[in-house]
Scaffold this active site. Sequence first.
Site, short mmCIF file in Angstrom:
data_model
loop_
_atom_site.label_atom_id
_atom_site.label_comp_id
_atom_site.label_asym_id
_atom_site.label_seq_id
_atom_site.Cartn_x
_atom_site.Cartn_y
_atom_site.Cartn_z
N CYS A 267 0.82 -1.22 0.00
CA CYS A 267 0.00 0.00 0.00
C CYS A 267 0.84 1.27 0.00
CB CYS A 267 -0.98 -0.02 1.18
SG CYS A 267 -0.23 0.15 2.82
N HIS A 315 -2.39 1.52 6.87
CA HIS A 315 -2.81 1.36 5.48
C HIS A 315 -3.03 2.74 4.86
CE1 HIS A 315 -4.26 -1.07 2.13
NE2 HIS A 315 -5.19 -0.14 1.94
N HIS A 327 -6.01 1.75 -4.08
CA HIS A 327 -5.07 1.24 -3.08
C HIS A 327 -4.66 -0.18 -3.42
CE1 HIS A 327 -7.95 -1.16 -0.25
NE2 HIS A 327 -8.50 -1.07 -1.44
#
Length: 352
Positions: A267, A315, A327
Site C-alpha cells: 500500500c 494502510h 489502493h
Amino acid sequence: MAVHRKPRQRSLSGHTARTAATLALAGAATATGFEGTGHAEPQLTPAQVKAKVDQLYQEAEVATEKYDGTKEKADATQRRLKALQDETARKQEKLNSARDALGSIAAAQYRDGGIDPAWQLALSSDPDQYLEDAALAERAGDRQAGAVTRVRRQLREIEQLRGAAHVELTSLRSRQAELKRQKTAINGKLGEARQLLDRLSPQQRAAVTSSDGSGRASRSAPDARAPLSQGSVAAPDSRAAAAVSYAYAKLGSPYVWGATGPDSFDCSGLAQAAYRSAGVSIPRTTYAQINAGRRVSRSELQPGDLVFFYSGISHVGIYIGNGQMIHAPNPSAPVRIAPIDEMPFAGATRVV
C-alpha cells in the site's frame, strides 16, 4: 526342592473391569477420532472467515510497514558503510604512497652512513659548497618531518574510519536480523490467511475477498478511470493529477509486501511510486507518509490526497474523488478502486 508355581492372573471384574473398558474406548476414540470428528476444528462460516482473514491481513500489514521502515534504514546503513569503506580504501592508498616515500628517504640516509656533520665539513674539499648542501639537507629534513606527521595523521583517520565502519556494520547486522524476524511474522500471518481461504468454495472465497464482502467484482480494469476523465472531480494541481494518473495505470497490479513497483506494490509502496512519478519524494512507510504534507479533514479531500486507515496508521490509499480511492489492499486482491469507508478512517494528507 522348592516348587515354583506360575502366578495366577486375576480376572477383571466389577469396578476394575468397567475402568478398563472405559480406557479402551477412550483409546479407540483417540486412535480413530470417531471417524475424524474427535479433533475436528469448528467449521467457520464465510463471514467468520472474512473477519479472521481481514484481521490477519491487517496484522500482516502492520508488520509490513515495520519491515519497510527497517528495510529503509538497513539500506541507508548499507550505503553509509559502503562510503566509509571506499573512503578508507582511498586513504589507505595515500598512506601507502607516503610510507614508500619515507622508506626511500630512510634508505638514502643509510647509504650515506650518517657521518657527523662536523667531520663532513672538516673533510670537505669545498667547505662553501658543503654548507650550501647542508642548508638544503636541513630543509629536506623539515619536509621529512612533515611527511612523518602526515602519515601519522592518515593513520589516525583510517582508524577512525574503521571504527565508524564497525559501528555501521553492527547496526546493519542488527537490522538484518530484525528484517528476518519481521519477514517470518508476515509470512506466518499470510500463510494462516491462505489456509482459511482454502477451506472455502470458489464462490465463497470470491465473496470474502471482494472489496465489500458482497461478492461483486471490484473495479480493477483500466477503464475504471472514466469518472476522472469526465472531469467530475478535478485534482488540485498537475502533480496530484500525475500521481492519480499513475495509480489508475497500475490498477490490476498484484500486491506484494515490500514492493514499490513498477509491476507490484504494497500500500505505501504504491503511494510512494505514484508521487515519485510526479517528481515528488515522500517517505516509504504509512506512519511517515501521514506527516509528509498538510493534514486535511475528510470533508476537504481532493484527488491526490493520501488517505490513511486504522489507529496504527497501517494502510494508505490515493483519493480519487467521490468517496473512492485507489489502493493495494492485500495479497488476495490486486490494486483496485474501493470506497474509503470500507476501513476505519484515520486521517488524510495533502502532499503538494
